[in-house]
Design a protein around this motif. Structure first.
Motif, mmCIF file in Angstrom:
data_model
loop_
_atom_site.group_PDB
_atom_site.id
_atom_site.type_symbol
_atom_site.label_atom_id
_atom_site.label_comp_id
_atom_site.label_asym_id
_atom_site.label_seq_id
_atom_site.Cartn_x
_atom_site.Cartn_y
_atom_site.Cartn_z
ATOM 1 N N ALA A 138 0.824 -1.207 0.000
ATOM 2 C CA ALA A 138 0.000 0.000 0.000
ATOM 3 C C ALA A 138 0.860 1.259 0.000
ATOM 4 N N VAL A 139 1.944 1.234 0.824
ATOM 5 C CA VAL A 139 2.839 2.401 0.866
ATOM 6 C C VAL A 139 3.500 2.619 -0.494
ATOM 7 N N GLU A 140 3.929 1.508 -1.119
ATOM 8 C CA GLU A 140 4.579 1.630 -2.430
ATOM 9 C C GLU A 140 3.603 2.168 -3.471
ATOM 10 N N GLN A 141 2.363 1.689 -3.381
ATOM 11 C CA GLN A 141 1.365 2.208 -4.322
ATOM 12 C C GLN A 141 1.161 3.702 -4.120
ATOM 13 N N ARG A 142 1.131 4.127 -2.843
ATOM 14 C CA ARG A 142 0.966 5.557 -2.577
ATOM 15 C C ARG A 142 2.199 6.339 -3.039
ATOM 16 N N ARG A 143 3.391 5.720 -2.881
ATOM 17 C CA ARG A 143 4.600 6.402 -3.340
ATOM 18 C C ARG A 143 4.573 6.619 -4.855
ATOM 19 N N ARG A 144 4.158 5.554 -5.570
ATOM 20 C CA ARG A 144 4.089 5.687 -7.024
ATOM 21 C C ARG A 144 3.038 6.705 -7.436
ATOM 22 N N ALA A 145 1.949 6.712 -6.721
ATOM 23 C CA ALA A 145 0.915 7.698 -7.030
ATOM 24 C C ALA A 145 1.412 9.111 -6.791
ATOM 25 N N SER A 146 2.214 9.255 -5.713
ATOM 26 C CA SER A 146 2.757 10.596 -5.414
ATOM 27 C C SER A 146 3.713 11.051 -6.507
ATOM 28 N N VAL A 147 4.540 10.108 -6.991
ATOM 29 C CA VAL A 147 5.476 10.460 -8.080
ATOM 30 C C VAL A 147 4.701 10.867 -9.322
ATOM 31 N N ALA A 148 3.664 10.081 -9.646
ATOM 32 C CA ALA A 148 2.866 10.414 -10.839
ATOM 33 C C ALA A 148 2.182 11.767 -10.687
ATOM 34 N N LEU A 149 1.712 12.024 -9.482
ATOM 35 C CA LEU A 149 1.068 13.318 -9.255
ATOM 36 C C LEU A 149 2.077 14.465 -9.368
ATOM 37 N N ALA A 150 3.313 14.205 -8.864
ATOM 38 C CA ALA A 150 4.324 15.257 -8.939
ATOM 39 C C ALA A 150 4.688 15.569 -10.384
ATOM 40 N N GLU A 151 4.711 14.540 -11.261
ATOM 41 C CA GLU A 151 5.051 14.762 -12.665
ATOM 42 C C GLU A 151 3.981 15.576 -13.390
ATOM 43 N N ASN A 152 2.736 15.466 -12.896
ATOM 44 C CA ASN A 152 1.635 16.160 -13.588
ATOM 45 C C ASN A 152 1.091 17.325 -12.752
ATOM 46 N N VAL A 153 1.929 17.890 -11.861
ATOM 47 C CA VAL A 153 1.431 18.917 -10.952
ATOM 48 C C VAL A 153 0.936 20.162 -11.682
ATOM 49 N N ALA A 154 1.569 20.446 -12.804
ATOM 50 C CA ALA A 154 1.195 21.672 -13.512
ATOM 51 C C ALA A 154 -0.215 21.592 -14.059
ATOM 52 N N THR A 155 -0.583 20.434 -14.625
ATOM 53 C CA THR A 155 -1.878 20.314 -15.289
ATOM 54 C C THR A 155 -2.956 19.693 -14.407
ATOM 55 N N LEU A 156 -2.514 19.026 -13.353
ATOM 56 C CA LEU A 156 -3.502 18.329 -12.512
ATOM 57 C C LEU A 156 -3.418 18.809 -11.059
ATOM 58 N N GLN A 157 -3.289 20.132 -10.874
ATOM 59 C CA GLN A 157 -3.115 20.662 -9.531
ATOM 60 C C GLN A 157 -4.317 20.365 -8.646
ATOM 61 N N ARG A 158 -5.511 20.539 -9.231
ATOM 62 C CA ARG A 158 -6.698 20.277 -8.431
ATOM 63 C C ARG A 158 -6.763 18.812 -8.004
ATOM 64 N N MET A 159 -6.442 17.956 -8.985
ATOM 65 C CA MET A 159 -6.480 16.522 -8.657
ATOM 66 C C MET A 159 -5.404 16.168 -7.628
ATOM 67 N N THR A 160 -4.232 16.833 -7.757
ATOM 68 C CA THR A 160 -3.151 16.574 -6.811
ATOM 69 C C THR A 160 -3.564 16.935 -5.396
ATOM 70 N N LEU A 161 -4.229 18.117 -5.269
ATOM 71 C CA LEU A 161 -4.679 18.536 -3.945
ATOM 72 C C LEU A 161 -5.702 17.557 -3.370
ATOM 73 N N THR A 162 -6.592 17.114 -4.264
ATOM 74 C CA THR A 162 -7.613 16.171 -3.807
ATOM 75 C C THR A 162 -6.984 14.861 -3.333
ATOM 76 N N LEU A 163 -6.049 14.379 -4.163
ATOM 77 C CA LEU A 163 -5.400 13.112 -3.804
ATOM 78 C C LEU A 163 -4.550 13.255 -2.543
ATOM 79 N N ALA A 164 -3.896 14.442 -2.404
ATOM 80 C CA ALA A 164 -3.098 14.664 -1.197
ATOM 81 C C ALA A 164 -3.982 14.646 0.047
ATOM 82 N N SER A 165 -5.145 15.293 -0.093
ATOM 83 C CA SER A 165 -6.077 15.290 1.040
ATOM 84 C C SER A 165 -6.560 13.870 1.354
ATOM 85 N N ALA A 166 -6.859 13.136 0.269
ATOM 86 C CA ALA A 166 -7.306 11.749 0.473
ATOM 87 C C ALA A 166 -6.200 10.910 1.115
#
Length: 637
Positions: free
Chosen positions: A361-389
């Motif tokens: 589960a931690v590894e899955q969250r780590r990979r999700a965080s990396v993917a979110l970091a790569e798309n932070v410019a275009t998916l900021q809202r989604m990044t915030l939502t996922l960070a909150s989740a």
């Protein structure tokens, strides 16, 4: 490229951390298993040491008496004047009717066989002043010591002095028609073991095992040679020791799946924890488990130190017996012991499995965080939502961990408050609730709280019992009083279900030495189970008394649906439930009978279950008779 390097470095560090955590958990579980493995070996060693101590005590008592009788015989040979009793007994010697020789078959007036010995010999009675006559006087004077030794050692079948002058003095007294002197006795090991050619050092000796012709079972003889002051060999002092006590000592000790043997120098089995066939001499090779790793000759040729040694798939411990050419042999099935240890560590394996899932589960969250970091410019809202989740998930995970860690205290405390306050509301201690529905809700709250508390307690009890950490607090208990108390507690449940509950309790049942809380839980679990699975109009009966063997017994019978035979064998396993209970959605976790069985076995008791579909079920709990506290002992205390 520059952005990929930190990502690769972070991924490698994460994998190293995962591997380190799993390795630490595995090493911890391995160390725990090693300790459990060694603890079980130590327990087997301790049990064998207790038996060995009892055996050594009896052997040393026998050899000590033999040496005492040898010294007494040598001293009597030098006595210038024999005792009056010896002369009187010598005068009673007469030609025997059943063989060609003489015997002391006629008892003197006012005497009994328990006070005398018999002297039998070949040929004519020698003159009292001759060398043979004086030796006979010595043997008759020694009779009191022979009889005293026989009385002090219950396992001594026969005690006797065998003379090179062709006579024998034996205790206890038997008529010469049952046993008398024969020249063949001089060729037996109990005599030949003492002659100067075989025993120049005049040491104590033991014969090989043999089956007693008089029906006393398996025996061995210990002896010492007797010499006069001129260093002339006169005969041997012998004690025939019956060996049934040794076999009973091993058979009554619980060695689990291991095997304990007592073997002599000739590799004949003296005692076996699995029991020996009666009236037959058994060789070590006959009783060894069929395994190429166990060879009787190899086991007898090694002189081991005080430790366990590997023999392929077996662990072997040898323990010599002081005072006799015997040795204890403990055979432990190594793979079976490892399997038992693994079964006891199931919680640890479950923890490692949960840890692996958490790492995934931690590894899955780590990979999700990396993917979110790569798309932070275009998916900021989604990044915030996922960070909150993610934060919420971490908080939930932390709360879950804290809940599991403190379940034994933090969950019980509010439950006890809920149950207590709901009970106050049900009984309207501080006044009416104002609405009839509140009464019903308070009942539901109270019952649900009790059910949840019972489930938590059952889970904790099962965990402690299976891990072997449940300790009994034993004291004097009244089984009858506990049974009455349990009937009172279950009576309301029975009335609600329309079940007739009756009790037959022996008021004169003696108290037992046991854990009162455990006995109460055993009886309550059995009664509540019986009432729960008995339909409206059925009956449940509990009886509490001594069985014909004198052991305390509790029997619970019901007229419920019964249990199919194929489901009975697994019914004492945790979380086991019958198919009918599952279909009918009967409340319960399937832990009650597993707890009952474990608590009964902790008391060295036994539980038996009988059932017929459509007729009902009977559960019988039997405690050992040794747990009864005798009235006389209580008074003395």
């Amino acid at each position: 490229m520059r952005t990929r390097l930190p990502q690769l470095r972070g991924k490698a560090l994460a994998y190293v951390a995962y591997a380190a955590v799993m390795a630490a958990a595995g090493c911890g579980l391995w160390a725990t298993g090693e300790r459990e493995y060694q603890a079980r070996l130590d327990q087997l060693h301790l049990q064998l040491s207790d038996v060995a101590e009892n055996v050594s005590t009896l052997v040393n008592t026998s050899t000590g008496h033999v040496d005492l009788m040898r010294r007494q015989a040598e001293a009597l040979l030098e006595e210038p004047a024999p005792t009056f009793g010896a002369r009187r007994a010598f005068a009673g010697l007469a030609p025997a009717e059943s063989f060609s020789g003489y015997a002391l078959d006629r008892l003197p007036p006012n005497s009994s066989p328990d006070q005398l010995v018999n002297l039998t010999g070949s040929g004519e009675i020698p003159p009292i002043q001759s060398g043979a006559g004086r030796e006979m006087l010595m043997g008759l004077s020694l009779g009191a010591v022979l009889q005293a030794t026989h009385a002090q050692i219950p396992d001594a079948a026969w005690i006797y002095y065998t003379s090179a002058n062709h006579f024998i003095v034996m205790a206890p007294w038997v008529p010469s028609r049952d046993f008398h002197w024969q020249e063949a006795l001089l060729g037996y090991e109990f005599f030949k073991g003492g002659i100067p050619e075989r025993n120049p050092g005049r040491a104590q000796f033991w014969t090989d095992l043999y089956v007693d012709a008089a029906g006393k079972g398996l025996m061995a003889t210990v002896g010492r040679p007797v010499y006069d002051k001129s260093n002339r060999f006169r005969g041997t002092i012998n004690l025939d020791l019956t060996l049934g006590t040794f076999d009973r000592l091993l058979a009554q000790t619980d060695f689990g799946r291991s095997r304990a043997l007592l073997v002599n120098a000739q590799n004949h089995v003296i005692a076996d924890s699995a029991g020996l066939p009666p009236e037959r001499l058994v060789d070590l090779a006959e009783v060894l488990p069929p395994s190429p790793d166990l060879d009787a000759g190899e086991l007898s040729s090694h002189d081991y130190d005080d430790a366990f040694h590997r023999h392929g798939g077996w662990v072997v411990y040898l323990n010599p017996v002081a005072g006799a050419p015997w040795r204890f042999l403990l055979l432990v099935d190594r793979y079976g012991l490892i399997l038992e240890v693994l079964r006891s560590l199931w919680i640890g394996f479950a923890g490692i499995a949960l840890l692996a899932l958490a790492i995934v589960a931690v590894e899955q969250r780590r990979r999700a965080s990396v993917a979110l970091a790569e798309n932070v410019a275009t998916l900021q809202r989604m990044t915030l939502t996922l960070a909150s989740a993610r934060d919420e998930a971490q908080q939930a995970n932390s709360a879950k961990s804290m809940l599991l860690a403190n379940v034994s205290h933090e969950l019980r405390t509010p439950l006890n408050a809920i149950i207590g306050f709901s009970d106050l509301m049900r009984h309207q201690i501080y006044g009416p609730l104002g609405n009839a529905r509140y009464d019903e809700y308070a009942d539901h709250i109270q019952r649900s709280g009790q059910l949840l508390l019972s489930l938590i307690n059952d889970l904790l009890d099962v965990t402690k019992l299976e891990a072997g950490r449940h300790e009994l607090t034993e004291s004097e208990c009244s089984l009858a009083a506990l049974a009455k108390e349990a009937v009172g507690l279950v009576k309301m449940q029975a009335e609600r279900g329309g079940v007739s509950l009756t009790a037959t309790i022996d008021e004169n049942l003696p108290p037992v030495f046991a854990d009162e809380r455990a006995l109460r839980q055993i009886i309550l679990n059995l009664l509540s189970n019986a009432v729960k699975f008995t339909p409206n109009g059925g009956a449940v009966r509990i009886s509490c008394a001594l069985n014909p063997a004198g052991a305390p017994t509790v029997v619970v019978r019901d007229t419920g649906r019964g249990i199919p035979h194929e489901e009975m064998q697994n019914l004492f396993q945790p979380f086991a439930r019958t198919a009918d209970a599952k279909r009918a959605s009967t409340p319960g976790t399937g832990l009650g009978l597993a707890i009952v069985k474990s608590l009964v076995e902790l008391h060295q008791g036994a539980i038996a279950l009988e059932s017929r579909v459509g007729f009902g079920t009977t559960v019988t709990v039997t405690l050992p008779a040794t747990r009864i506290i005798a009235t006389a002992a209580r008074g003395a205390a």
